[in-house]
Design an enzyme around this catalytic site. Structure first.
Site, PDB file in Angstrom:
ATOM      1  N   HIS A  88       0.847  -1.203   0.000  1.00 49.94           N
ATOM      2  CA  HIS A  88       0.000   0.000   0.000  1.00 49.94           C
ATOM      3  C   HIS A  88       0.881   1.252   0.000  1.00 49.94           C
ATOM      4  CE1 HIS A  88      -2.905   3.000   1.176  1.00 49.94           C
ATOM      5  NE2 HIS A  88      -3.847   2.152   0.791  1.00 49.94           N
ATOM      6  N   GLU A 147      -3.579   2.232  -7.746  1.00 45.12           N
ATOM      7  CA  GLU A 147      -3.890   3.379  -6.896  1.00 45.12           C
ATOM      8  C   GLU A 147      -2.867   4.490  -7.137  1.00 45.12           C
ATOM      9  OE1 GLU A 147      -6.234   2.096  -3.273  1.00 45.12           O
ATOM     10  OE2 GLU A 147      -4.161   1.789  -2.718  1.00 45.12           O
TER      11      GLU A 147
HETATM   12  P1  PGA Z   1      -9.083   6.183   0.230  1.00 43.41           P
HETATM   13  O1  PGA Z   1      -8.080   4.985   0.509  1.00 43.41           O
HETATM   14  O2  PGA Z   1     -10.310   5.577  -0.408  1.00 43.41           O
HETATM   15  O3  PGA Z   1      -9.356   6.789   1.548  1.00 43.41           O
HETATM   16  O4  PGA Z   1      -8.387   7.113  -0.717  1.00 43.41           O
HETATM   17  C1  PGA Z   1      -7.820   4.089  -0.506  1.00 43.41           C
HETATM   18  C2  PGA Z   1      -6.794   3.101  -0.033  1.00 43.41           C
HETATM   19  O5  PGA Z   1      -6.825   2.599   1.088  1.00 43.41           O
HETATM   20  O6  PGA Z   1      -5.889   2.818  -0.777  1.00 43.41           O
END
Ligand code: PGA
Length: 249
Positions: A86, A160
């Site tokens: 992450h 992401e």
């Molecule tokens: P978020 O987190 O939806 O608060 O941006 C996404 C994630 O945990 O990667």
């Protein structure tokens, strides 16, 4: 399998009672709940449809590793999934070498991996070619040495863009990615995984400030297999609506 929604609670909520309440209300098929470790047992007990996931793990099985948790411990606690790499962990110093060790160990133990990849803002500002270069390097390092053919269906990717996660938390100019960009990247990642690693059926999710307002446009994208949801997974009414959207798209 339908679209999958991962609820990454991060370091929330603040007590077990609220964790159990949130888990009960989020207990739907094709949902993965990733609570903080101290709430694992209590959350596991109440889940009937959703699967349990961990937010991180260590790569060794046992030994003198203060504060760490092994893949086998997670399995024994009932985890099906583990989030690895992450961006919030990478920001604290987790390197691709560490991510690679964790991915290898998790898959060998039989856990399903949700591998997070994505570019920082400086890279995105340079344009799409720079983004693709950055992500292909990340994949090559994070998946090094793995015979992925045998783990094909055990690997889920969460694309992401770092600058779109936890809006504004690390970057005061933070804003969510556009569905067009995300859709383009997801298609590109699938093609890349296929040509470079012969991976044909891994799921690719989008993550980064998914909320009720934008869920439909992200989850309606062609080729998207679901979403990794942080902040909005703690707002139960909103989260339930996001799940409903994922089931109808
Ligand atoms: P978020 O987190 O939806 O608060 O941006 C996404 C994630 O945990 O990667």
């Amino acid at each position: 399998m339908g679209k999958i929604i991962i609820a990454n609670w991060k370091m929330n909520p603040q007590n077990e009672k609220n964790a159990v309440k949130l888990a009960c209300q989020s207990d739907f098929l094709n949902v993965v709940i990733a609570p903080p470790f101290p709430f694992f047992g209590a959350v596991k007990k109440v889940l009937k449809k959703a699967k349990l996931g961990a937010q991180d793990m260590f790569w060794e099985e046992q030994g003198a590793y203060t504060g760490e948790i092994s893949p086998r411990m997670l399995k024994k606690l009932g985890a099906h999934y583990v989030i690895i790499g992450h961006s919030e962990r990478r920001a604290l110093g987790e390197t691709d070498t560490i991510v690679n060790k964790k991915v290898v160990a998790a898959l060998k133990t039989g856990l399903k991996v949700i591998l997070c990849i994505g570019e920082p803002r400086q890279v995105r500002n340079k344009g799409l070619t720079a983004v693709k270069n950055f992500i292909s390097k990340q994949f090559k390092a994070d998946l090094k040495g793995l015979n992925l053919k045998s783990y094909n269906s055990k690997l889920t990717i969460a694309y992401e863009p770092v600058w779109a996660v936890s809006l504004g938390r690390y970057d005061k100019h933070g804003k969510s990615d556009t569905p067009e960009n995300a859709g383009y990247m997801i298609q590109w990642i699938k093609k890349f995984l296929n040509s470079r690693f012969l991976i044909r059926n891994s799921m690719v999710l989008y993550g980064g400030s998914v909320n009720l307002k934008n869920a439909k446009s992200f989850l309606g994208l062609e080729g998207i297999d679901g979403a990794l949801v942080g902040g909005a997974s703690l707002r139960i009414n909103e989260f339930k609506k996001i799940i409903r959207i994922s089931q109808s798209n």
